[in-house]
Design an enzyme around this catalytic site. Structure first.
Site, PDB file in Angstrom:
ATOM      1  N   LYS A  42       0.815  -1.189   0.000  1.00  0.00           N
ATOM      2  CA  LYS A  42       0.000   0.000   0.000  1.00  0.00           C
ATOM      3  C   LYS A  42       0.858   1.252   0.000  1.00  0.00           C
ATOM      4  CE  LYS A  42      -3.231  -2.280   3.162  1.00  0.00           C
ATOM      5  NZ  LYS A  42      -3.700  -2.291   4.567  1.00  0.00           N
ATOM      6  N   GLY A  43       2.123   1.098   0.393  1.00  0.00           N
ATOM      7  CA  GLY A  43       2.976   2.256   0.682  1.00  0.00           C
ATOM      8  C   GLY A  43       3.165   3.228  -0.466  1.00  0.00           C
ATOM      9  N   GLU A  98       7.566   2.298  -6.405  1.00  0.00           N
ATOM     10  CA  GLU A  98       7.759   1.787  -5.041  1.00  0.00           C
ATOM     11  C   GLU A  98       7.979   2.965  -4.088  1.00  0.00           C
ATOM     12  OE1 GLU A  98       7.167  -0.110  -2.806  1.00  0.00           O
ATOM     13  OE2 GLU A  98       8.461  -1.869  -2.862  1.00  0.00           O
ATOM     14  N   ASP A  99       7.620   2.758  -2.829  1.00  0.00           N
ATOM     15  CA  ASP A  99       7.822   3.826  -1.840  1.00  0.00           C
ATOM     16  C   ASP A  99       9.276   3.901  -1.383  1.00  0.00           C
ATOM     17  OD1 ASP A  99       7.681   1.362  -0.557  1.00  0.00           O
ATOM     18  OD2 ASP A  99       6.144   1.948   0.888  1.00  0.00           O
ATOM     19  N   LYS A 130      17.326   3.466   0.738  1.00  0.00           N
ATOM     20  CA  LYS A 130      18.240   3.330   1.884  1.00  0.00           C
ATOM     21  C   LYS A 130      19.360   2.385   1.465  1.00  0.00           C
ATOM     22  CE  LYS A 130      15.081   2.240   5.211  1.00  0.00           C
ATOM     23  NZ  LYS A 130      14.460   2.067   6.550  1.00  0.00           N
ATOM     24  N   PHE A 151      13.990   4.270  10.227  1.00  0.00           N
ATOM     25  CA  PHE A 151      12.643   3.826   9.873  1.00  0.00           C
ATOM     26  C   PHE A 151      11.781   5.064   9.672  1.00  0.00           C
ATOM     27  CE2 PHE A 151       8.362   2.255  10.423  1.00  0.00           C
ATOM     28  CZ  PHE A 151       8.406   1.133   9.615  1.00  0.00           C
ATOM     29  N   VAL A 152      11.190   5.180   8.477  1.00  0.00           N
ATOM     30  CA  VAL A 152      10.431   6.391   8.155  1.00  0.00           C
ATOM     31  C   VAL A 152       8.949   6.079   7.922  1.00  0.00           C
ATOM     32  CG1 VAL A 152      12.377   7.733   7.250  1.00  0.00           C
ATOM     33  CG2 VAL A 152      11.124   6.204   5.708  1.00  0.00           C
ATOM     34  N   ASP A 158       3.823   3.399   6.431  1.00  0.00           N
ATOM     35  CA  ASP A 158       3.153   3.177   7.718  1.00  0.00           C
ATOM     36  C   ASP A 158       4.070   2.610   8.780  1.00  0.00           C
ATOM     37  OD1 ASP A 158       3.475   0.545   6.573  1.00  0.00           O
ATOM     38  OD2 ASP A 158       2.028  -0.156   8.052  1.00  0.00           O
TER      39      ASP A 158
HETATM   40  P1  5GP Z   1      13.017  -4.299   1.140  1.00  0.00           P
HETATM   41  O1  5GP Z   1      12.502  -5.579   0.575  1.00  0.00           O
HETATM   42  O2  5GP Z   1      13.746  -3.438   0.152  1.00  0.00           O
HETATM   43  O3  5GP Z   1      13.812  -4.544   2.403  1.00  0.00           O
HETATM   44  O4  5GP Z   1      11.770  -3.510   1.690  1.00  0.00           O
HETATM   45  C1  5GP Z   1      10.852  -2.886   0.917  1.00  0.00           C
HETATM   46  C2  5GP Z   1       9.574  -2.631   1.686  1.00  0.00           C
HETATM   47  O5  5GP Z   1       9.777  -2.585   3.100  1.00  0.00           O
HETATM   48  C3  5GP Z   1       9.012  -1.278   1.323  1.00  0.00           C
HETATM   49  O6  5GP Z   1       8.141  -1.369   0.230  1.00  0.00           O
HETATM   50  C4  5GP Z   1       8.292  -0.873   2.591  1.00  0.00           C
HETATM   51  O7  5GP Z   1       6.996  -1.385   2.586  1.00  0.00           O
HETATM   52  C5  5GP Z   1       9.078  -1.532   3.701  1.00  0.00           C
HETATM   53  N1  5GP Z   1      10.038  -0.594   4.324  1.00  0.00           N
HETATM   54  C6  5GP Z   1      11.376  -0.574   4.197  1.00  0.00           C
HETATM   55  N2  5GP Z   1      11.923   0.431   4.913  1.00  0.00           N
HETATM   56  C7  5GP Z   1      10.887   1.069   5.494  1.00  0.00           C
HETATM   57  C8  5GP Z   1      10.803   2.225   6.335  1.00  0.00           C
HETATM   58  O8  5GP Z   1      11.773   2.880   6.724  1.00  0.00           O
HETATM   59  N3  5GP Z   1       9.542   2.581   6.710  1.00  0.00           N
HETATM   60  C9  5GP Z   1       8.421   1.900   6.327  1.00  0.00           C
HETATM   61  N4  5GP Z   1       7.257   2.364   6.766  1.00  0.00           N
HETATM   62  N5  5GP Z   1       8.476   0.824   5.534  1.00  0.00           N
HETATM   63  C10 5GP Z   1       9.692   0.413   5.124  1.00  0.00           C
END
Ligand code: 5GP
Length: 176
Positions: A42-43, A98-99, A130, A151-152, A158
């Site tokens: 949803k992000g 993607e967020d 990140k 963590f944002v 969310d």
């Molecule tokens: P990855 O697979 O790259 O580790 O993570 C991607 C997903 O993790 C993002 O689409 C998001 O939903 C979640 N995510 C990663 N870092 C953060 C963060 O700092 N804050 C939030 N709210 N979600 C995060």
């Protein structure tokens, strides 16, 4: 909601300015064609809706939901499709919206999965990156902001389903 402390990292105005720049870059990249946005729920929903309204090219949008964090703030690494695309992507120019890219595991999985369905091209735009936390090699084609390892929340992101409606991006820290 528990006891958390919030610090603004990116204001709504900073985000709006950068979204316009990204949309201009993307419009140039796909000039003369049409782009199919794949919004990762949803992000990315707030980012995708702002971005698509700034694009100067024909656009389609579809949605996909995958599991990543559950209710924790650390990635488990396991990715599962919760909601698949509604339409075929065969021969289309896809842009995944993607967020945030963190470990890179989610996008690595989504890209491999979507590439197997033979789109004409596949690129990724993320609002936030990140890079410090990468577990797999992954570089987005378009990126709004590189951010440090925090963590944002806000602007669609969310914590346990809260805070998605905040207009800017904030760092969420547990109260000491
Ligand atoms: P990855 O697979 O790259 O580790 O993570 C991607 C997903 O993790 C993002 O689409 C998001 O939903 C979640 N995510 C990663 N870092 C953060 C963060 O700092 N804050 C939030 N709210 N979600 C995060």
């Amino acid at each position: 909601m528990g006891k958390e402390r919030m610090t603004v990292l990116l204001s709504d105005l900073e985000i709006a300015r950068r979204v316009k720049e990204l949309a201009a870059e993307i419009s140039r990249e796909y000039a003369g064609g049409k782009v199919t946005l794949v919004c990762v729920l949803k992000g990315a929903v707030v980012f995708a809706s702002d971005l698509m309204r700034c694009l100067e090219i024909p656009v389609e949008i579809d949605f996909m939901a995958v599991s990543s964090y559950g209710s924790e703030t650390k990635s488990s690494g396991a990715v599962r499709i919760l909601k698949d695309l509604d339409s075929s992507i065969l021969g289309k120019d896809l842009l995944i919206v993607e967020d945030i890219v963190d470990t890179g595991l989610t996008l690595d999985y989504i890209c491999k999965n979507l590439l197997s369905r033979k789109p004409r091209s596949l690129k990724v735009v993320t609002l936030l990156d990140k890079p410090a936390r990468r577990k797999v090699k992954f570089t987005p084609d378009f990126c709004g902001f590189e951010i440090p390892d925090h963590f944002v929340i806000g602007y669609g992101l969310d914590f346990n389903e809260d805070y998605r409606q905040l207009p800017g991006i904030c760092i969420l820290q547990p109260e000491p």
